[in-house]
Scaffold this motif. Sequence first.
Motif, short mmCIF file in Angstrom:
data_model
loop_
_atom_site.label_atom_id
_atom_site.label_comp_id
_atom_site.label_asym_id
_atom_site.label_seq_id
_atom_site.Cartn_x
_atom_site.Cartn_y
_atom_site.Cartn_z
N THR A 82 37.48 36.05 42.83
CA THR A 82 37.41 37.49 43.08
C THR A 82 35.78 37.80 42.99
O THR A 82 34.98 36.73 42.61
CB THR A 82 38.01 38.25 41.70
OG1 THR A 82 37.25 37.75 40.49
CG2 THR A 82 39.35 38.10 41.54
N SER A 83 35.50 39.10 43.24
CA SER A 83 34.14 39.15 43.55
C SER A 83 33.72 40.89 43.11
O SER A 83 34.67 41.54 42.88
CB SER A 83 33.72 39.43 45.11
OG SER A 83 34.16 38.03 45.79
N ALA A 97 33.13 44.51 43.28
CA ALA A 97 33.45 45.53 44.06
C ALA A 97 32.65 46.75 43.60
O ALA A 97 32.34 46.98 42.53
CB ALA A 97 35.08 45.81 43.94
N THR A 125 39.85 42.13 45.60
CA THR A 125 38.91 41.15 46.11
C THR A 125 39.45 39.82 46.15
O THR A 125 38.60 38.87 46.26
CB THR A 125 37.75 41.08 45.12
OG1 THR A 125 37.88 40.62 43.99
CG2 THR A 125 37.11 42.59 44.99
N LEU A 127 33.13 43.41 48.15
CA LEU A 127 34.04 44.21 48.65
C LEU A 127 33.49 45.96 48.38
O LEU A 127 33.04 46.09 47.21
CB LEU A 127 35.49 44.37 48.04
CG LEU A 127 36.41 45.23 48.71
CD1 LEU A 127 37.02 44.66 49.87
CD2 LEU A 127 37.79 45.57 47.67
N TYR A 162 35.04 49.31 48.03
CA TYR A 162 36.69 49.87 47.91
C TYR A 162 36.36 51.43 47.86
O TYR A 162 35.91 52.28 47.16
CB TYR A 162 36.85 49.38 46.24
CG TYR A 162 38.28 49.79 46.05
CD1 TYR A 162 39.47 49.34 46.49
CD2 TYR A 162 38.41 51.16 45.08
CE1 TYR A 162 40.68 49.64 45.96
CE2 TYR A 162 39.59 51.55 44.62
CZ TYR A 162 40.70 50.81 45.31
OH TYR A 162 42.04 51.23 44.67
#
Length: 256
Positions: free
Chosen positions: A116-117, A119, A162, A205, A207
Motif C-alpha cells: 500500500t502507499s 494517499a 492503494t 494515490l 484520492y
Amino acid sequence: MSCISIITPCYEPDVKHLNEAYESVVNQELPEGWELEWVIQEDGTTGVPETMIPQDPRVKFGAGRRGGTGITRNLALARSQGVLIKSLDQDDILTPGVLARDIEVLAENPDVQWTTSRALDLLPDRSTVGAESDPLAGRIEPGFVFEYWKAHNYRLPVHPATVCIRRPLIVSLGGWMGVPGSDDTGMLVAASMLSVGYFHDEVGLLYRKWPGQESTKPRHTEPTEWNLRMDLIRERTESIQEVWGMRSHGPRLPSI
C-alpha cells in the motif's frame, strides 16, 4: 515480459475524472521487463466509459449486468492477465512512480504479498490533505492491520484504494469481498491476516473527494448495513486467523 493489471470498476463516470485517471496510468514508467494493462469494467452495459478516453491497446474494456463495485472488480480480475493486481477507482489518480515502487518491493521480497502507499485526499479546489494514521514505511506483519482496524472503530491504518497484490493471493481470497461499499476493506483485511505487506511512505494515490463520490452518500454509512458489513469482515478475518494460524504467515504463495 511480466504484466501488472490495474483494475477499475466503472459506473456513470465523470469524463474529466476518467481522463485524469487515464493520464496517470499511461504515464507510469515501469521497470525493464514489465508492461501494464488497464482493465476497466463497467457496472452495466451502456458502453459509455469506452467513449470517454483515447483508444489505447493498454486499455481493455468490459461490461456486464449491474452487480455493485465488488462484483464489478471481480469481473475485471477474471479478464486480467497480470501477475500483480493494482486497484484504481475511476475518479482517482496514480502518482508518478507508484507502479515501479510496487513492482520493485514485490519482485525483491518473495514473502511480501501486497503493498500500500500513502494517499492524499484531492479536494474539489485541487488542494490535498494527508491522513494522520499512516504507519512507518516498511513491512507490515500479519495481524497488524486487523488489530488496528478493530481498535480504531473500523478505520484502516493504510488506504485500501492503494493496494497492489499478488494474483494468487487475491484469487485465493475470492477477489474483492461481496459486500456493498467496503469490498476493498474486506479484501485487504483478509489478505493482511494471511501475509506480510509493505507500506510506501511516498504518495502513491490522489484520492478524489467530490459530491458524486459513493462514500459521501448517506447509504454508505447507514448504521444497520454498516454494522453488518463490519461484523462480516471481522468474522471472516477471525475465521482466516483460526484456520490458517499465524505460524508461517499463512499458505505459501508463488513469487513473481
